[in-house]
Design a protein around this motif. Structure first.
Motif, PDB file in Angstrom:
ATOM      1  N   GLU A  92       3.360  33.159  10.688  1.00 45.21           N
ATOM      2  CA  GLU A  92       3.149  31.887   9.586  1.00 45.21           C
ATOM      3  C   GLU A  92       4.009  32.184   8.303  1.00 45.21           C
ATOM      4  O   GLU A  92       3.980  31.160   7.730  1.00 45.21           O
ATOM      5  CB  GLU A  92       1.598  32.139   9.421  1.00 45.21           C
ATOM      6  N   ASP A  93       4.469  33.519   8.034  1.00 48.10           N
ATOM      7  CA  ASP A  93       4.758  33.594   7.022  1.00 48.10           C
ATOM      8  C   ASP A  93       6.688  33.524   7.150  1.00 48.10           C
ATOM      9  O   ASP A  93       7.057  33.126   6.316  1.00 48.10           O
ATOM     10  CB  ASP A  93       4.193  35.622   6.260  1.00 48.10           C
ATOM     11  N   ASN A 113       5.070  19.102  -0.818  1.00 48.93           N
ATOM     12  CA  ASN A 113       5.379  20.009  -1.157  1.00 48.93           C
ATOM     13  C   ASN A 113       6.661  20.752  -1.882  1.00 48.93           C
ATOM     14  O   ASN A 113       7.902  20.230  -1.105  1.00 48.93           O
ATOM     15  CB  ASN A 113       4.684  21.318  -0.185  1.00 48.93           C
ATOM     16  N   TYR A 162       1.497  21.844   9.729  1.00 50.59           N
ATOM     17  CA  TYR A 162       2.649  20.889   8.731  1.00 50.59           C
ATOM     18  C   TYR A 162       2.801  19.510   8.702  1.00 50.59           C
ATOM     19  O   TYR A 162       3.286  18.832   7.421  1.00 50.59           O
ATOM     20  CB  TYR A 162       4.331  21.485   8.760  1.00 50.59           C
ATOM     21  N   ASN A 168       8.753  23.900  -0.332  1.00 55.73           N
ATOM     22  CA  ASN A 168       9.802  23.237   0.950  1.00 55.73           C
ATOM     23  C   ASN A 168      11.180  22.518   0.353  1.00 55.73           C
ATOM     24  O   ASN A 168      11.122  21.872   0.693  1.00 55.73           O
ATOM     25  CB  ASN A 168       9.224  21.876   2.096  1.00 55.73           C
ATOM     26  N   ASP A 183      10.827  27.658   6.142  1.00 56.05           N
ATOM     27  CA  ASP A 183      11.175  26.277   4.609  1.00 56.05           C
ATOM     28  C   ASP A 183      12.119  26.239   3.300  1.00 56.05           C
ATOM     29  O   ASP A 183      12.611  25.982   2.964  1.00 56.05           O
ATOM     30  CB  ASP A 183      10.129  26.009   4.395  1.00 56.05           C
ATOM     31  N   GLN A 184      11.689  27.776   2.924  1.00 51.55           N
ATOM     32  CA  GLN A 184      12.126  27.660   1.220  1.00 51.55           C
ATOM     33  C   GLN A 184      13.308  27.808   1.256  1.00 51.55           C
ATOM     34  O   GLN A 184      14.161  27.504   0.446  1.00 51.55           O
ATOM     35  CB  GLN A 184      10.982  28.556   0.871  1.00 51.55           C
ATOM     36  N   TRP A 197       7.406  30.981   9.108  1.00 51.30           N
ATOM     37  CA  TRP A 197       7.435  29.916   8.242  1.00 51.30           C
ATOM     38  C   TRP A 197       7.529  29.461   7.267  1.00 51.30           C
ATOM     39  O   TRP A 197       9.038  28.397   7.100  1.00 51.30           O
ATOM     40  CB  TRP A 197       6.755  29.012  10.001  1.00 51.30           C
ATOM     41  N   ARG A 198       6.920  29.569   6.523  1.00 46.67           N
ATOM     42  CA  ARG A 198       6.849  29.372   4.978  1.00 46.67           C
ATOM     43  C   ARG A 198       8.198  29.552   4.641  1.00 46.67           C
ATOM     44  O   ARG A 198       9.182  28.795   3.751  1.00 46.67           O
ATOM     45  CB  ARG A 198       5.681  30.546   4.490  1.00 46.67           C
ATOM     46  N   ARG A 199       8.777  31.146   4.485  1.00 48.83           N
ATOM     47  CA  ARG A 199      10.351  31.500   4.068  1.00 48.83           C
ATOM     48  C   ARG A 199      11.047  30.656   4.845  1.00 48.83           C
ATOM     49  O   ARG A 199      12.180  30.372   4.038  1.00 48.83           O
ATOM     50  CB  ARG A 199       9.962  33.253   4.291  1.00 48.83           C
TER      51      ARG A 199
END
Length: 446
Positions: A152-153, A360, A325, A363, A159-160, A155-157
């Motif tokens: 999960e982390d 968001n 998402y 992203n 996106d960023q 995927w978050r990074r």
């Protein structure tokens, strides 16, 4: 006899023809294909075969009913017709350099096809000796939860900032999990490990897809399919097939895209407990495929089904984490993009603008994509000043993320500005582009 891998060269007289030079410079492939036919005797069916296009698409281009803007397609045309890269605003093509002078290829060589019976056999299966030290750790439900939290982390990074820098860590963890699979008997914990390995393989494939390294992406997506099939996870198989469908859309292979998403929907419908959110996401991917084929009725039908399924979502639905998402802003922006692919710019602009206001802001990659799509729809309507303003704002998000796909969208918008390059707003955008993204802008043709 010439080798099949070495297409016939175009006559030197055609490559130095001022009309051909002008057509290539502005990427007027209607004129390019007509000149290739008239001056080199390469007919539409041969153009299609050499450039990996469908004959009908080549015919539409020659008739002036279709433009070709995707960088992958332009590169295939350069390579298939042997048009030097500089004529089309591309980097020097590999075949322009004598073999003795070639140092490295752009893409990492594709690994041998994995053994179908051994999920531990993965692309680039180098053993990481440091990770090997941890393979004696006891397995428990908490171990699986730790792996899922790290995914999960990631995927978050991703996106960023994009997945390029994350990939070594993701691949290392994938090898570690596969090593644990070798040592474990089939238990509920091991089934969970198969699911974790499948998610890591899909994530690795996604990072390669985002870097436009499609062979490697396909190898990892295929491995993710095999791992999820081991435990009969039809929903996740549908998810991976949906990723492969999206990649085929980017490669301008809409028929492949439609076939893959159709298979994804079949797996999802036959899987136990498939949620409306998953079905909505898959219907939107179907809409992308139909839109790329130019099929308006089918596109609108798939969009309607996506919205119908989304309306059925309940807070208590057991949605898989990987589909979280796909929220309402994502549904709206994807609807706008599907309309944009059909050329329905007015509808697309309204939807994409609405989604950008709501999605968001962390992203960065998604916001960059969507802003460039919005700018393209505005330019399609003749709103030059508004389009350049939107694209300038998109540069801020684009500068925060490493993504070759973002760069591709930027190049497509930049190419659309060709007829307006002397306008003050276009010049201002280009100046800002060179300030914010100097490495990218340096690769764009003047």
């Amino acid at each position: 006899m010439p080798q099949p891998s070495r297409p016939q060269e175009l006559p030197a007289g055609l490559l130095t023809n001022p009309e051909m030079i002008r057509a290539c410079r502005v990427r007027d492939f209607t004129r390019v294909f007509r000149l290739v036919k008239a001056k080199a005797g390469i007919y539409p069916s041969m153009i299609a075969r050499r450039c990996d296009l469908t004959p009908s698409r080549v015919g539409e281009v020659i008739a002036g009913r279709r433009q070709l803007l995707h960088m992958d397609v332009i590169e295939r045309i350069a390579d298939g017709l042997r048009i030097p890269g500089h004529m089309l605003g591309l980097a020097r093509r590999p075949w322009e350099t004598p073999a003795a002078l070639v140092v490295t290829d752009r893409e990492v060589p594709q690994a041998p096809e994995p053994d179908r019976q051994a999920p531990e056999s993965l692309p680039s299966p180098d053993v990481d000796s440091i990770l090997a030290l941890t393979q004696q750790t006891g397995l428990s439900a908490a171990t699986l939860e730790a792996f899922r939290s790290s995914i999960e982390d990631y995927w978050r990074r991703d996106d960023q900032h994009g997945g390029e820098a994350l990939r070594p860590a993701i691949v290392g963890q994938l090898r570690h999990v596969v090593g644990l699979l070798k040592e474990s008997r089939r238990t509920p914990i091991q089934n969970g490990l198969y699911g974790v390995a499948a998610e890591l393989a899909r994530l690795t494939g996604w990072t390669y897809f985002d870097a436009r390294q499609y062979n490697q992406a396909r190898a990892y997506f295929t491995e993710a399919l095999k791992l999820s099939k081991e435990i009969g996870d039809g929903q996740f198989m549908a998810n991976v097939l949906a990723c492969m469908s999206l990649q085929a859309t980017y490669q301008d292979k809409p028929a492949d895209s439609l076939a893959l998403v159709t298979a994804a929907q079949d797996h999802a419908r036959s899987a136990r407990g498939t949620t409306p959110r998953v079905l909505s996401m898959l219907s939107m991917r179907e809409a992308f495929a139909h839109a790329s084929l130019g099929n308006q009725i089918s596109t609108h039908g798939a969009i309607s089904e996506a919205h119908h399924q989304f309306e059925r979502i309940q807070p208590s639905d057991p949605d898989p984490l990987w589909v979280s998402y796909f929220d309402e802003p994502k549904l709206i922006v994807d609807t706008g993009i599907a309309h944009g692919r059909l050329g329905e710019a007015t509808t697309a602009e309204r939807l994409i603008a609405d989604a950008l206001r709501r999605e968001n802001r962390t992203n960065h990659r998604g916001r960059a994509f969507h802003a460039f799509w919005l700018a393209r729809t505005q330019l399609d309507q003749g709103k030059l000043e508004q389009a350049c303003h939107t694209a300038t704002q998109a540069l801020e998000s684009a500068s925060a993320v490493t993504s070759e796909r973002v760069t591709g969208h930027l190049r497509e918008f930049y190419d659309q500005l060709v007829p307006h390059r002397c306008e003050p707003v276009a010049l201002a955008f280009e100046a800002r582009l060179r300030e914010v993204l100097p490495p990218v802008s340096g690769s764009l043709h003047p």
